[in-house]
Design a protein around this motif. Structure first.
Motif: not given
Length: 318
Positions: A70, A73-74, A77-78, A84-88, A98, A299
């Motif tokens: 994973m 950054r993703d 952010a999550e 900007t996270g992997i699940c907004k 992911y 973000s």
């Protein structure tokens, strides 16, 4: 192989250090379930997996996801709740996915990783591909119905799934010997016609060998395996838990035998790597974490319109 495992182990450890530091500083507020002490298990397993293989894990599973690839950054952010996270920013630290790296679900329901893993493994079997699914869970989850139902069905249908019990000796706040009658969870595999092995989950070599054998067996159509990986949870159930229920003498013994610095020293003593080489790996990870945390904190939060998105397939009509 060993250096690949070390990179994953170090990433998990340093990510845990950073998570605790950010929480202590009040920069983020979130439920956090530390994987400290359990780093070797998913690092070794994921080294034996392909990118397109699947994993299903639980809320104490950030180490499983990092080991599978994973992006930092993703992830950050999550857990910071940013768009900007992997699940907004809607899933947070307990509901991370992911699919690009085969990280299919993180569930907050104890033991529910196993039946979901069966579904993914069954789909692979029906599609005729050779993908393998790993279900991670803790020792407490071996006492619920989903464990027995999932292993029974996987054994019956010879599904390409590997069940990895990270036995850290505690089910939340309850010690293993106060909640589980069986001496060895691995012995339960015999009831479901599959191999059951207990391994030292803090030994990268032993853990990798057990995982590779199970994964290769599943990929070749040989069916499931139950791996009981013995380890120890270094902290309380959740961040802020004072772990008063842990025997301080026993805990001190395990902390003194911390698998991460022990692995580092072994790599150097065996001539596999130098202190300079490993130091470069560690500094690069620290730089990546600096970048990821900064990205998360700068973000944007999701807008109110996101409340009506990702609820049903497609967008809600105006």
């Amino acid at each position: 192989m060993l250096l690949k495992i070390y990179k994953k182990v170090t990433l998990i450890r340093q990510n845990d250090n950073r998570s605790v530091a950010v929480l202590k500083a009040g920069r983020l507020s979130m439920p956090y379930y530390s994987p400290r002490g359990q780093e070797v298990i998913p690092s070794s397993v994921s080294t034996a997996l392909r990118d397109d293989d699947y994993i299903c894990t639980i809320y104490r599973g950030i180490h499983d996801m990092l080991a599978k690839g994973m992006p930092l950054r993703d992830l950050w952010a999550e857990i910071a709740g940013r768009v900007t996270g992997i699940c907004k920013g809607k899933g947070g630290p307990m509901h991370l996915t992911y699919p690009d790296k085969g990280i299919m679900v993180t569930t907050g329901i104890v033991g529910s990783s196993m039946p979901i893993a069966n579904g993914l493994a069954w789909a692979s079997q029906m599609d005729g591909n050779d993908k393998v699914t790993v279900a991670y869970f803790g020792d407490g989850a071996s006492n619920i119905g989903a464990f027995h139902e999932a292993l029974n069905l996987a054994g019956l249908w010879k599904l390409p799934v590997v069940f990895v019990c990270q036995n850290n000796r505690f089910a939340e706040h309850t010690a293993y010997n106060k909640s589980t009658a069986a001496d060895r969870i691995a012995d339960r595999a015999i009831g479901y016609n599959m191999p059951g092995v207990r391994v030292d989950g803090n030994s990268p070599v032993e853990m990798y060998q057990a995982a590779k054998e199970a994964i290769d067996r599943a990929r070749a159509g040989g069916g499931p395996t139950l791996i009981e990986a013995m380890t120890f949870r270094f902290s309380g159930h959740v961040y802020g838990d004072d772990d008063a229920y842990m025997d301080p003498v026993v805990k001190a013994e395990y902390v003194a035998a911390d698998p991460v610095p022990r692995f580092r020293s072994w790599l150097i003593s065996e001539g596999i790597a130098t202190d300079e080489h490993l130091g470069a790996i560690e500094r690069a990870i620290e730089a990546d974490l600096d970048d990821a945390v900064s990205f998360a904190e700068t973000s944007a939060f999701p807008g109110l319109e996101e409340l009506e998105r990702d609820v049903f397939a497609g967008e809600i009509a105006a």
